[in-house]
Design an enzyme around this catalytic site. Structure first.
Site, PDB file in Angstrom:
ATOM      1  N   LEU A   1     -16.214 -50.042 -77.201  1.00 41.39           N
ATOM      2  CA  LEU A   1     -15.416 -51.442 -76.708  1.00 41.39           C
ATOM      3  C   LEU A   1     -14.463 -51.630 -77.471  1.00 41.39           C
ATOM      4  O   LEU A   1     -13.398 -52.216 -77.289  1.00 41.39           O
ATOM      5  CB  LEU A   1     -16.604 -52.313 -76.265  1.00 41.39           C
ATOM      6  CG  LEU A   1     -16.879 -52.455 -74.833  1.00 41.39           C
ATOM      7  CD1 LEU A   1     -17.966 -53.803 -74.648  1.00 41.39           C
ATOM      8  CD2 LEU A   1     -15.665 -52.688 -73.787  1.00 41.39           C
ATOM      9  N   GLY A   2     -14.910 -51.935 -78.876  1.00 39.85           N
ATOM     10  CA  GLY A   2     -13.675 -52.621 -79.826  1.00 39.85           C
ATOM     11  C   GLY A   2     -14.064 -54.075 -80.218  1.00 39.85           C
ATOM     12  O   GLY A   2     -13.002 -54.658 -80.140  1.00 39.85           O
TER      13      GLY A   2
ATOM     14  N   VAL B   1     -16.384 -57.258 -82.280  1.00 37.61           N
ATOM     15  CA  VAL B   1     -17.498 -57.719 -83.014  1.00 37.61           C
ATOM     16  C   VAL B   1     -18.240 -58.524 -82.533  1.00 37.61           C
ATOM     17  O   VAL B   1     -17.504 -59.545 -82.198  1.00 37.61           O
ATOM     18  CB  VAL B   1     -16.632 -58.098 -84.402  1.00 37.61           C
ATOM     19  CG1 VAL B   1     -17.637 -58.458 -85.546  1.00 37.61           C
ATOM     20  CG2 VAL B   1     -15.782 -56.966 -85.222  1.00 37.61           C
ATOM     21  N   ILE B   2     -19.518 -58.416 -82.333  1.00 36.37           N
ATOM     22  CA  ILE B   2     -20.351 -59.532 -81.759  1.00 36.37           C
ATOM     23  C   ILE B   2     -21.382 -59.902 -82.413  1.00 36.37           C
ATOM     24  O   ILE B   2     -21.665 -59.525 -83.586  1.00 36.37           O
ATOM     25  CB  ILE B   2     -21.011 -58.790 -80.480  1.00 36.37           C
ATOM     26  CG1 ILE B   2     -21.773 -57.480 -80.842  1.00 36.37           C
ATOM     27  CG2 ILE B   2     -19.832 -58.342 -79.468  1.00 36.37           C
ATOM     28  CD1 ILE B   2     -22.558 -56.976 -79.950  1.00 36.37           C
TER      29      ILE B   2
ATOM     30  N   HIS C   1     -31.779 -37.172 -91.550  1.00 32.89           N
ATOM     31  CA  HIS C   1     -32.191 -37.690 -93.040  1.00 32.89           C
ATOM     32  C   HIS C   1     -33.053 -36.570 -93.597  1.00 32.89           C
ATOM     33  O   HIS C   1     -32.865 -36.193 -94.860  1.00 32.89           O
ATOM     34  CB  HIS C   1     -32.540 -38.798 -93.279  1.00 32.89           C
ATOM     35  CG  HIS C   1     -33.723 -39.094 -92.841  1.00 32.89           C
ATOM     36  ND1 HIS C   1     -34.300 -39.874 -91.871  1.00 32.89           N
ATOM     37  CD2 HIS C   1     -35.075 -38.905 -93.406  1.00 32.89           C
ATOM     38  CE1 HIS C   1     -35.661 -39.998 -91.643  1.00 32.89           C
ATOM     39  NE2 HIS C   1     -36.087 -39.395 -92.588  1.00 32.89           N
TER      40      HIS C   1
ATOM     41  N   GLY D   1     -42.559 -37.695 -94.893  1.00 33.46           N
ATOM     42  CA  GLY D   1     -42.982 -36.430 -94.177  1.00 33.46           C
ATOM     43  C   GLY D   1     -43.270 -36.399 -92.664  1.00 33.46           C
ATOM     44  O   GLY D   1     -43.274 -35.271 -92.105  1.00 33.46           O
ATOM     45  N   ASN D   2     -43.582 -37.715 -92.189  1.00 32.78           N
ATOM     46  CA  ASN D   2     -43.645 -38.007 -90.971  1.00 32.78           C
ATOM     47  C   ASN D   2     -42.353 -37.685 -89.891  1.00 32.78           C
ATOM     48  O   ASN D   2     -42.137 -37.586 -88.718  1.00 32.78           O
ATOM     49  CB  ASN D   2     -44.409 -39.112 -90.337  1.00 32.78           C
ATOM     50  CG  ASN D   2     -45.809 -39.059 -90.607  1.00 32.78           C
ATOM     51  OD1 ASN D   2     -46.715 -39.513 -91.437  1.00 32.78           O
ATOM     52  ND2 ASN D   2     -46.529 -38.275 -89.624  1.00 32.78           N
ATOM     53  N   SER D   3     -41.206 -37.966 -90.764  1.00 35.24           N
ATOM     54  CA  SER D   3     -40.007 -38.399 -90.315  1.00 35.24           C
ATOM     55  C   SER D   3     -39.591 -36.853 -89.474  1.00 35.24           C
ATOM     56  O   SER D   3     -39.623 -35.908 -89.998  1.00 35.24           O
ATOM     57  CB  SER D   3     -39.036 -38.279 -91.150  1.00 35.24           C
ATOM     58  OG  SER D   3     -39.006 -39.543 -91.875  1.00 35.24           O
TER      59      SER D   3
ATOM     60  N   ASP E   1     -29.520 -40.510 -86.613  1.00 32.76           N
ATOM     61  CA  ASP E   1     -30.626 -40.040 -87.319  1.00 32.76           C
ATOM     62  C   ASP E   1     -31.041 -38.817 -86.807  1.00 32.76           C
ATOM     63  O   ASP E   1     -32.305 -38.715 -86.892  1.00 32.76           O
ATOM     64  CB  ASP E   1     -31.419 -40.903 -88.063  1.00 32.76           C
ATOM     65  CG  ASP E   1     -31.983 -40.319 -89.270  1.00 32.76           C
ATOM     66  OD1 ASP E   1     -31.580 -39.351 -89.813  1.00 32.76           O
ATOM     67  OD2 ASP E   1     -33.346 -40.888 -89.528  1.00 32.76           O
TER      68      ASP E   1
END
Length: 471
Positions: free
Chosen positions: A268-269, A271-272, A110, A211-213, A140
């Site tokens: 895996l496919g 929804v958990i 980002h 700014g730390n990112s 990210d």
């Protein structure tokens, strides 16, 4: 009396001195750590060119009376040139650090997203333009390269060695203040954040601000254990909750970005969802644990390997799954094409399935919802349901189920069922139509939570529903 008071004051002074010196002796000294590692921490500034089309007149003043007395004034004042596109630049700041002496630098995605120019500023005041080697939105992370040699680098240590409560330190450029150091402790490990399910974050109370990112998070021995990524805040400023990407995860991403410029993840496919206390009881688990499968995607590795809706994944490739948030990072880091063992609980029995890991697709197909035919009101649950048409089943990508068309005050309402929900199964039994739903509802026990699988929009999840005594 005076002698007594003097003795008391002397005694208190000694106690205070012991407390102060004892406390000081127990606190870490970060001076050498900051001195030795700051040269490898960099400030990153980006420039993005934006073209804005049309007028820059204030909102509400676009339609001026033609030839009116204020038309020329406003157009001159706001420098409008007949709605022609205008270009301007935006700038942003972040942090990063050198991972190899030949110029590779790591930061957050980002920080450099959509940038037209990336400038890296070193502690010796050098400024070099950087090339974006590759970036990964899901983690990210971004990898940069500058043309330089013999750059100072940082040592790394596995984040798996971290313990909650140990001291950590961040160096970065909050609000553009370069090489600022802040310290705190590790608050938690393996945190899962919304929309960030493939990263088991390190949570700290280190002061992190814009700014730390992209800057490094150090342990007390001066080794990088994480990359400061984001904060949780209701105000936009630091509130004591900051999150860092473990360096182990980051370096795996870096290697793929170096080789291919992009990142491939295991898939895996399924929804958990998490297993609540009530769900654990209804599935025969002694305590809440594992990842409950609410949906299995068609033609996915899970479907081919035999995973079913209602299975609870307890272990993946030899690693325990204490809660649902632990599974995505394990799957994402698995090697594509690898056969792994997945331990599940199904109908009270534990078994291990062999699954061949696939590659995580870029996007999953969106699904739509609608409504219609025959209705049935179920008194015990206090809700009305309707059969699904063929068109609805195709749109929802389901083979069975009933749609909720009305919810009155009662067990269904208390369980959180809403108008428009699709009920897929009840008490471990798949529902084909409203007739089967009616028969299942008749047999429900009272005073005991039973699992109900519903789909709301694009998300399927289990809930529990309890019929009161006497119903």
């Amino acid at each position: 009396m005076k002698r007594f008071l003097k003795k008391q004051w002397a005694f208190l002074a000694i106690l205070l001195l012991i407390a102060v010196t004892g406390q000081a002796a127990g606190l870490p000294d970060f001076t050498e750590l900051v001195k030795n590692n700051s040269p490898a921490v960099v400030n990153i500034s980006t420039t993005q060119k934006i073209t804005q089309s049309g007028s820059r007149l204030p909102h509400g003043l676009h339609q001026l009376p033609e030839g009116g007395p204020f038309e020329d004034f406003f157009r001159r004042f706001f420098d409008e040139e007949d709605g022609e596109p205008r270009s301007f630049e935006t700038h942003s700041l972040g942090s990063g650090f050198v991972i190899s002496s030949d110029g590779y630098i790591i930061t957050n995605n980002h920080v450099i997203r959509d940038a037209d120019e990336v400038i890296v500023r070193f502690s010796d005041r050098r400024e070099l333009e950087a090339e974006v080697v590759g970036s990964d939105e899901r983690s990210d992370l971004a990898l940069l390269k500058v043309e330089a040699k013999n750059l100072p680098t940082l040592k790394q240590s596995s984040a798996s060695q971290l313990k909650v409560g140990e001291w950590v330190l961040a160096i970065g450029s909050p609000f553009g203040f370069e090489h600022s150091a802040t310290a705190g402790i590790v608050s938690a490990l393996g945190r899962s954040l919304p929309e960030e399910s493939y990263v088991p974050f390190i949570q700290t109370d280190v002061a992190i601000n814009p700014g730390n990112s992209g800057g490094p998070l150090f342990n007390l021995t001066g080794e990088v254990v994480g990359i400061n990524s984001q904060i949780y805040s209701r105000t936009g400023g630091f509130m004591g909750l900051s999150f860092a990407i473990p360096i182990d995860v980051a370096m795996e991403v870096v290697e793929q970005l170096k080789e291919k410029g992009q990142v491939a993840r295991g898939w895996l496919g399924v929804v958990i969802q998490d297993v609540t206390r009530e769900l654990a009881q209804s599935f025969g688990l002694g305590k809440p644990q594992g990842a409950l499968v609410a949906r299995v995607l068609a033609d996915s590795p899970a479907a081919k390997g035999g995973i079913q809706v209602g299975d609870i994944i307890l272990d993946f490739n030899g690693k325990p799954v204490p809660r649902s948030a632990a599974l995505p990072p394990l799957v994402g880091r698995a090697e594509i094409g690898e056969m792994v063992g997945v331990q599940i609980l199904r109908a009270g029995d534990e078994k291990t399935l062999k699954i061949k890991i696939g590659e995580l697709p870029e996007k999953e197909a969106p699904q739509k919802t609608r409504k219609k035919p025959e209705h049935l009101f179920e008194k015990r649950l206090a809700l009305e349901v309707a059969d699904l048409s063929k068109k609805e089943r195709a749109q929802l990508d389901v083979v069975s189920g009933v749609r909720v068309t009305k919810v009155e005050e009662g067990p269904a309402f208390e369980a959180g069922i809403q108008h428009g929900d699709i009920i897929l199964s009840l008490n471990h039994t798949e529902i084909k139509d409203i007739t089967e739903f009616k028969e299942l509802a008749k047999k429900l026990p009272v005073g005991k939570p039973v699992p109900l699988l519903l789909q709301r929009g694009q998300t399927a999840s289990f809930i529990t529903i309890t019929l009161p005594e006497g119903s």
